[in-house]
Design an enzyme around this catalytic site. Structure first.
Site, PDB file in Angstrom:
ATOM      1  N   LYS A  12       0.847  -1.185   0.000  1.00 41.10           N
ATOM      2  CA  LYS A  12       0.000   0.000   0.000  1.00 41.10           C
ATOM      3  C   LYS A  12       0.886   1.239   0.000  1.00 41.10           C
ATOM      4  O   LYS A  12       1.814   1.355   0.799  1.00 41.10           O
ATOM      5  CB  LYS A  12      -0.888   0.014   1.244  1.00 41.10           C
ATOM      6  CG  LYS A  12      -1.970   1.072   1.231  1.00 41.10           C
ATOM      7  CD  LYS A  12      -3.130   0.680   0.333  1.00 41.10           C
ATOM      8  CE  LYS A  12      -3.948  -0.429   0.979  1.00 41.10           C
ATOM      9  NZ  LYS A  12      -5.104  -0.804   0.168  1.00 41.10           N
ATOM     10  N   THR A  58      -2.174  -4.025   3.992  1.00 38.83           N
ATOM     11  CA  THR A  58      -0.951  -3.317   4.406  1.00 38.83           C
ATOM     12  C   THR A  58      -1.201  -1.895   4.869  1.00 38.83           C
ATOM     13  O   THR A  58      -0.244  -1.137   5.050  1.00 38.83           O
ATOM     14  CB  THR A  58       0.042  -3.272   3.226  1.00 38.83           C
ATOM     15  OG1 THR A  58      -0.625  -2.660   2.110  1.00 38.83           O
ATOM     16  CG2 THR A  58       0.506  -4.655   2.855  1.00 38.83           C
ATOM     17  N   ARG A 177      29.095  33.679  -8.566  1.00 36.34           N
ATOM     18  CA  ARG A 177      27.781  33.494  -9.166  1.00 36.34           C
ATOM     19  C   ARG A 177      26.769  33.112  -8.089  1.00 36.34           C
ATOM     20  O   ARG A 177      27.119  32.802  -6.954  1.00 36.34           O
ATOM     21  CB  ARG A 177      27.821  32.365 -10.215  1.00 36.34           C
ATOM     22  CG  ARG A 177      28.238  31.035  -9.598  1.00 36.34           C
ATOM     23  CD  ARG A 177      28.127  29.871 -10.556  1.00 36.34           C
ATOM     24  NE  ARG A 177      28.497  28.620  -9.878  1.00 36.34           N
ATOM     25  CZ  ARG A 177      28.273  27.408 -10.373  1.00 36.34           C
ATOM     26  NH1 ARG A 177      27.690  27.271 -11.539  1.00 36.34           N
ATOM     27  NH2 ARG A 177      28.638  26.331  -9.694  1.00 36.34           N
ATOM     28  N   GLN A 233      30.234  20.028  -7.416  1.00 33.73           N
ATOM     29  CA  GLN A 233      30.864  18.734  -7.153  1.00 33.73           C
ATOM     30  C   GLN A 233      31.816  18.801  -5.960  1.00 33.73           C
ATOM     31  O   GLN A 233      31.809  17.920  -5.084  1.00 33.73           O
ATOM     32  CB  GLN A 233      31.628  18.259  -8.399  1.00 33.73           C
ATOM     33  CG  GLN A 233      30.754  17.872  -9.578  1.00 33.73           C
ATOM     34  CD  GLN A 233      30.442  19.028 -10.511  1.00 33.73           C
ATOM     35  OE1 GLN A 233      30.353  20.179 -10.084  1.00 33.73           O
ATOM     36  NE2 GLN A 233      30.273  18.717 -11.784  1.00 33.73           N
ATOM     37  N   HIS A 261      18.934  27.571 -11.912  1.00 35.22           N
ATOM     38  CA  HIS A 261      19.676  28.597 -12.642  1.00 35.22           C
ATOM     39  C   HIS A 261      18.993  29.961 -12.579  1.00 35.22           C
ATOM     40  O   HIS A 261      17.758  30.062 -12.633  1.00 35.22           O
ATOM     41  CB  HIS A 261      19.838  28.183 -14.106  1.00 35.22           C
ATOM     42  CG  HIS A 261      20.738  27.008 -14.297  1.00 35.22           C
ATOM     43  ND1 HIS A 261      22.057  27.013 -13.908  1.00 35.22           N
ATOM     44  CD2 HIS A 261      20.503  25.776 -14.805  1.00 35.22           C
ATOM     45  CE1 HIS A 261      22.602  25.843 -14.195  1.00 35.22           C
ATOM     46  NE2 HIS A 261      21.684  25.069 -14.730  1.00 35.22           N
TER      47      HIS A 261
END
Length: 303
Positions: A12, A58, A177, A233, A261
């Site tokens: 479920k 469930t 940025r 990263q 962005h």
């Protein structure tokens, strides 16, 4: 052509649970969306012979009876263990929980007894898998916890330079940025002992699920804010390293970081410079797509 059922799971999904735990006039609340899935060899006939004799409902997810309902990890483990220890033909249970954020409202500097605010869209996400294939007295399990939809933005302190250029490259290097992302991460907490319902309280004290969750969020936000980021990263890896270093029970952590962005607007038509240099731009258009997507797993090194 011959065929057979090679794997099956049922259950479920999207079971909504809201619970008030009352201690006099002091209330605690939780709101969950639960998915409970079951496996077992005996369930094969429900697929292959239209025989529902072993199908267990469930959606009875122990919202009222579980003493662990305020802790989503222990609550998920309780649900999963309930199924594999109650029904011998159920040998594996997978329970996922999304926990919605309700924060206590402070009035005159003091937490209110029963008033709350949804002060963020992030959700705690839990997934537990318990396996009773070796018997109901030898139940093993894995726990995965994390967050999703944690929207963050910094208007400085992020660069992206020195990347590979070829004839298809249009992106301009920039030394400063906007960096924005909807953070999603999940970390694993290995459970190295047999699981029982009676032992869940002690397990929570030993593996410190709540403390790890708080630390993972704090480390993620602190490093996002303070790291002079050379790239998403590089910042991601620092986050993972620090969380593993500060939490001995975490085996590894996976981040999924989609870029949000913001594109500088060319204002030369009204005599204003907003494009050059890009580090000095002040007016932007949010752009939903396309977007970058950075994913990685940082794992504990075996010794």
């Amino acid at each position: 052509m011959a065929s057979h059922l090679s794997w099956a799971r049922y259950g479920k999904d999207k079971v909504r649970v809201f619970r008030i735990v009352r201690n006099g006039d002091w209330h605690d609340v939780v709101e969950y969306t639960v998915c409970a899935l079951l496996e077992g060899a005996a369930l094969e006939t429900s697929f292959t012979q239209a025989d529902n004799a072993y199908v267990v409902a469930t959606d009875s997810v122990l919202a009222k009876t579980s003493p662990h309902v305020l802790d989503p990890v222990l609550f998920a483990l309780h649900i999963a263990l309930h199924f594999v220890t109650t029904y011998k033909h159920i040998t594996k249970s997978v329970v996922s929980i999304e926990s919605f954020k309700w924060s206590r409202i402070a009035v005159d500097g003091k937490d209110h007894k029963h008033s709350f605010v949804r002060d963020g869209d992030e959700k705690e996400v839990i997934k537990v898998e318990v396996d009773a294939s070796a018997g109901q007295e030898k139940v093993t399990g894995t726990v995965t916890s994390g967050l999703k939809d944690l929207l963050v933005l910094k208007s400085s302190g992020s660069a992206f330079e020195g990347f590979f250029h070829d004839e298809y490259t249009t992106l301009t290097p920039v030394s400063d940025r906007i960096l924005s992302t909807a953070i999603e991460y999940e970390y694993t907490v290995p459970v190295k002992e047999d699981l029982t319902i009676a032992g869940l309280g002690a397990l929570g004290e030993k593996l410190k699920f709540k403390e790890v969750a708080m630390n993972a969020k704090k480390v993620t936000l602190d490093l996002f804010a303070t790291d002079e980021s050379a790239s998403v990263q590089a910042t991601l890896f620092k986050m993972g390293q620090k969380i593993i270093g500060e939490n001995g029970t975490v085996g590894g952590i996976t981040y999924k970081l989609p870029n949000k962005h913001y594109i500088p607007v060319n204002l030369k038509f009204i005599g204003l410079e907003n494009m050059t240099p890009p580090e000095k731009a002040e007016v932007f258009t949010p752009v939903e797509s396309p977007s970058g997507l950075i994913m990685a797993t940082v794992a504990r090194t075996a010794v």
